[in-house]
Motif scaffolding. Structure first.
Motif, PDB file in Angstrom:
ATOM      1  N   GLU A 122     -12.426  13.106 -34.230  1.00  0.00           N
ATOM      2  CA  GLU A 122     -11.783  14.504 -35.176  1.00  0.00           C
ATOM      3  C   GLU A 122     -12.773  14.586 -36.435  1.00  0.00           C
ATOM      4  O   GLU A 122     -12.821  13.610 -37.206  1.00  0.00           O
ATOM      5  CB  GLU A 122     -10.363  14.134 -35.133  1.00  0.00           C
ATOM      6  N   TRP A 123     -12.780  15.924 -36.730  1.00  0.00           N
ATOM      7  CA  TRP A 123     -13.404  16.258 -37.944  1.00  0.00           C
ATOM      8  C   TRP A 123     -12.757  15.700 -38.871  1.00  0.00           C
ATOM      9  O   TRP A 123     -13.381  14.959 -40.028  1.00  0.00           O
ATOM     10  CB  TRP A 123     -13.480  17.825 -38.202  1.00  0.00           C
ATOM     11  N   HIS A 124     -11.318  15.591 -39.328  1.00  0.00           N
ATOM     12  CA  HIS A 124     -10.699  15.181 -40.391  1.00  0.00           C
ATOM     13  C   HIS A 124     -10.458  13.491 -40.131  1.00  0.00           C
ATOM     14  O   HIS A 124      -9.633  12.993 -41.036  1.00  0.00           O
ATOM     15  CB  HIS A 124      -9.383  15.836 -40.471  1.00  0.00           C
ATOM     16  N   ASN A 125     -10.890  12.963 -39.091  1.00  0.00           N
ATOM     17  CA  ASN A 125     -10.664  11.448 -38.940  1.00  0.00           C
ATOM     18  C   ASN A 125     -11.915  10.864 -39.840  1.00  0.00           C
ATOM     19  O   ASN A 125     -12.997  10.365 -39.301  1.00  0.00           O
ATOM     20  CB  ASN A 125     -10.606  11.127 -37.496  1.00  0.00           C
ATOM     21  N   GLU A 126     -11.840  10.524 -41.022  1.00  0.00           N
ATOM     22  CA  GLU A 126     -12.896  10.122 -41.596  1.00  0.00           C
ATOM     23  C   GLU A 126     -13.113   8.782 -41.662  1.00  0.00           C
ATOM     24  O   GLU A 126     -14.145   8.452 -41.595  1.00  0.00           O
ATOM     25  CB  GLU A 126     -12.386  10.374 -43.547  1.00  0.00           C
ATOM     26  N   ALA A 127     -11.881   8.059 -41.062  1.00  0.00           N
ATOM     27  CA  ALA A 127     -12.281   6.637 -40.799  1.00  0.00           C
ATOM     28  C   ALA A 127     -13.254   6.350 -39.777  1.00  0.00           C
ATOM     29  O   ALA A 127     -14.032   5.563 -39.569  1.00  0.00           O
ATOM     30  CB  ALA A 127     -11.048   5.861 -40.680  1.00  0.00           C
ATOM     31  N   ALA A 128     -12.850   7.182 -38.690  1.00  0.00           N
ATOM     32  CA  ALA A 128     -13.825   7.200 -37.255  1.00  0.00           C
ATOM     33  C   ALA A 128     -15.249   7.637 -37.775  1.00  0.00           C
ATOM     34  O   ALA A 128     -16.351   6.984 -37.472  1.00  0.00           O
ATOM     35  CB  ALA A 128     -13.189   7.999 -36.363  1.00  0.00           C
ATOM     36  N   ARG A 129     -15.238   8.682 -38.540  1.00  0.00           N
ATOM     37  CA  ARG A 129     -16.711   9.192 -38.784  1.00  0.00           C
ATOM     38  C   ARG A 129     -17.316   8.093 -39.522  1.00  0.00           C
ATOM     39  O   ARG A 129     -18.560   7.940 -39.451  1.00  0.00           O
ATOM     40  CB  ARG A 129     -16.426  10.684 -39.797  1.00  0.00           C
ATOM     41  N   ARG A 130     -16.934   7.350 -40.444  1.00  0.00           N
ATOM     42  CA  ARG A 130     -17.299   6.381 -41.303  1.00  0.00           C
ATOM     43  C   ARG A 130     -17.843   5.358 -40.354  1.00  0.00           C
ATOM     44  O   ARG A 130     -18.898   4.836 -40.704  1.00  0.00           O
ATOM     45  CB  ARG A 130     -16.457   5.878 -42.529  1.00  0.00           C
ATOM     46  N   PHE A 131     -17.110   4.826 -39.406  1.00  0.00           N
ATOM     47  CA  PHE A 131     -17.418   3.798 -38.792  1.00  0.00           C
ATOM     48  C   PHE A 131     -18.368   4.214 -37.703  1.00  0.00           C
ATOM     49  O   PHE A 131     -19.544   3.530 -37.879  1.00  0.00           O
ATOM     50  CB  PHE A 131     -16.342   3.502 -37.575  1.00  0.00           C
ATOM     51  N   TYR A 132     -18.396   5.472 -37.363  1.00  0.00           N
ATOM     52  CA  TYR A 132     -19.771   5.701 -36.430  1.00  0.00           C
ATOM     53  C   TYR A 132     -20.952   5.823 -37.385  1.00  0.00           C
ATOM     54  O   TYR A 132     -22.245   5.390 -36.788  1.00  0.00           O
ATOM     55  CB  TYR A 132     -19.580   6.835 -35.584  1.00  0.00           C
ATOM     56  N   ARG A 133     -20.787   6.577 -38.589  1.00  0.00           N
ATOM     57  CA  ARG A 133     -22.138   6.236 -39.322  1.00  0.00           C
ATOM     58  C   ARG A 133     -22.853   4.937 -39.587  1.00  0.00           C
ATOM     59  O   ARG A 133     -23.696   4.618 -39.644  1.00  0.00           O
ATOM     60  CB  ARG A 133     -21.927   7.123 -40.740  1.00  0.00           C
ATOM     61  N   ASN A 134     -21.667   4.031 -40.169  1.00  0.00           N
ATOM     62  CA  ASN A 134     -21.858   2.681 -40.219  1.00  0.00           C
ATOM     63  C   ASN A 134     -22.699   2.091 -39.243  1.00  0.00           C
ATOM     64  O   ASN A 134     -23.349   1.019 -39.621  1.00  0.00           O
ATOM     65  CB  ASN A 134     -20.748   2.023 -41.007  1.00  0.00           C
ATOM     66  N   VAL A 135     -22.504   2.253 -38.085  1.00  0.00           N
ATOM     67  CA  VAL A 135     -22.997   1.692 -36.841  1.00  0.00           C
ATOM     68  C   VAL A 135     -24.279   2.095 -36.262  1.00  0.00           C
ATOM     69  O   VAL A 135     -24.717   1.907 -35.396  1.00  0.00           O
ATOM     70  CB  VAL A 135     -22.008   1.233 -35.508  1.00  0.00           C
ATOM     71  N   GLY A 136     -24.501   3.137 -37.103  1.00  0.00           N
ATOM     72  CA  GLY A 136     -25.943   3.992 -36.875  1.00  0.00           C
ATOM     73  C   GLY A 136     -25.998   5.337 -36.291  1.00  0.00           C
ATOM     74  O   GLY A 136     -26.889   5.895 -36.036  1.00  0.00           O
ATOM     75  N   PHE A 137     -24.892   5.916 -35.653  1.00  0.00           N
ATOM     76  CA  PHE A 137     -24.814   7.233 -35.360  1.00  0.00           C
ATOM     77  C   PHE A 137     -25.121   8.170 -36.355  1.00  0.00           C
ATOM     78  O   PHE A 137     -24.691   7.885 -37.705  1.00  0.00           O
ATOM     79  CB  PHE A 137     -23.388   7.389 -34.808  1.00  0.00           C
ATOM     80  N   ARG A 138     -25.835   9.221 -36.138  1.00  0.00           N
ATOM     81  CA  ARG A 138     -25.908  10.307 -37.138  1.00  0.00           C
ATOM     82  C   ARG A 138     -25.268  11.409 -36.670  1.00  0.00           C
ATOM     83  O   ARG A 138     -25.043  11.891 -35.522  1.00  0.00           O
ATOM     84  CB  ARG A 138     -27.463  10.506 -37.394  1.00  0.00           C
ATOM     85  N   ALA A 139     -24.839  12.389 -37.473  1.00  0.00           N
ATOM     86  CA  ALA A 139     -24.262  13.568 -37.164  1.00  0.00           C
ATOM     87  C   ALA A 139     -25.198  14.455 -36.559  1.00  0.00           C
ATOM     88  O   ALA A 139     -26.602  14.723 -37.186  1.00  0.00           O
ATOM     89  CB  ALA A 139     -23.739  14.432 -38.383  1.00  0.00           C
ATOM     90  N   LYS A 140     -25.352  15.113 -35.385  1.00  0.00           N
ATOM     91  CA  LYS A 140     -26.206  16.167 -34.816  1.00  0.00           C
ATOM     92  C   LYS A 140     -25.653  17.489 -34.309  1.00  0.00           C
ATOM     93  O   LYS A 140     -26.201  18.514 -34.785  1.00  0.00           O
ATOM     94  CB  LYS A 140     -26.246  15.503 -33.592  1.00  0.00           C
ATOM     95  N   GLN A 141     -24.437  17.718 -34.247  1.00  0.00           N
ATOM     96  CA  GLN A 141     -23.878  19.159 -34.015  1.00  0.00           C
ATOM     97  C   GLN A 141     -22.307  19.251 -34.406  1.00  0.00           C
ATOM     98  O   GLN A 141     -21.742  17.895 -34.553  1.00  0.00           O
ATOM     99  CB  GLN A 141     -24.007  19.557 -32.601  1.00  0.00           C
ATOM    100  N   VAL A 142     -21.919  20.308 -34.388  1.00  0.00           N
ATOM    101  CA  VAL A 142     -20.618  20.523 -34.628  1.00  0.00           C
ATOM    102  C   VAL A 142     -19.941  20.922 -33.451  1.00  0.00           C
ATOM    103  O   VAL A 142     -20.368  22.158 -33.012  1.00  0.00           O
ATOM    104  CB  VAL A 142     -20.058  21.188 -35.952  1.00  0.00           C
ATOM    105  N   GLU A 143     -18.732  20.762 -32.853  1.00  0.00           N
ATOM    106  CA  GLU A 143     -18.063  21.242 -31.651  1.00  0.00           C
ATOM    107  C   GLU A 143     -16.948  22.167 -32.447  1.00  0.00           C
ATOM    108  O   GLU A 143     -16.153  21.551 -33.198  1.00  0.00           O
ATOM    109  CB  GLU A 143     -17.380  20.388 -30.950  1.00  0.00           C
ATOM    110  N   TYR A 144     -16.826  23.413 -31.921  1.00  0.00           N
ATOM    111  CA  TYR A 144     -15.466  24.127 -32.263  1.00  0.00           C
ATOM    112  C   TYR A 144     -14.750  24.302 -30.973  1.00  0.00           C
ATOM    113  O   TYR A 144     -15.099  24.317 -30.091  1.00  0.00           O
ATOM    114  CB  TYR A 144     -16.062  25.503 -32.711  1.00  0.00           C
ATOM    115  N   ALA A 145     -13.403  24.798 -31.308  1.00  0.00           N
ATOM    116  CA  ALA A 145     -12.401  25.075 -30.411  1.00  0.00           C
ATOM    117  C   ALA A 145     -11.694  26.173 -30.709  1.00  0.00           C
ATOM    118  O   ALA A 145     -11.321  26.499 -31.916  1.00  0.00           O
ATOM    119  CB  ALA A 145     -11.408  23.878 -30.121  1.00  0.00           C
TER     120      ALA A 145
END
Length: 154
Positions: free
Chosen positions: A127-150
């Motif tokens: 989720e875009w506003h789930n900063e804890a999840a976004r931070r976790f995935y960045r910290n384990v090496g993922f990078r932002a690639k695209q944004v999904e809209y609904a």
């Protein structure tokens, strides 16, 4: 920590954890509103996931006790050089085991599985506003690639 492939015998452990995760993301967007009033209603969905050849669900196990789960889905992009991927659909660690490195260990093990299965990259979304999840995935090496809209069609 180990990943143990889930079976129908693990449904209760999976469903309770999934329901906790699913209800936690309801706050991020109206489109996350659950159709189920309680976790018992989710059994059919999990049976279909367990039967789907592209999906594998693992219990995250510590000292013989389940402490979470991860759902993986294989996919392809035939027109891309990096064409074989493994998607982390759900990653959930029980509250008492968070921030102790288990999520990171799960991602490391999933990377190993992806290589064993012939995949060339991992994908995850949160989720875009789930900063804890976004931070976790960045910290384990993922990078932002695209944004999904609904767009709701109500």
């Amino acid at each position: 920590m180990e990943l143990r492939e889930a079976t129908a015998d693990d449904l209760d452990a999976l469903i309770e954890r999934w329901f906790t995760l699913a209800t936690s993301v309801e706050a991020y967007d109206d489109l996350n509103e659950l159709a189920y009033t309680d976790s018992d209603d989710a059994a059919d969905g999990f049976h279909s996931l367990l039967d789907d050849p592209a999906v594998t669900i693992y219990l995250v196990v510590h000292e013989d006790d389940p402490i979470g789960y991860v759902t993986l889905r294989e996919g392809t992009h035939p027109s891309r050089t990096y064409s074989q991927y493994l998607r982390l659909v759900d990653l959930f660690i029980d509250e008492g085991y968070r921030n102790d490195g288990y999520g990171t260990q799960v991602v490391e093990r999933v990377k190993e599985l992806a290589e064993e299965w012939g995949c060339d990259h991992l994908k995850v979304s949160c989720e875009w506003h789930n900063e804890a999840a976004r931070r976790f995935y960045r910290n384990v090496g993922f990078r932002a690639k695209q944004v999904e809209y609904a767009l709701p069609l109500e």
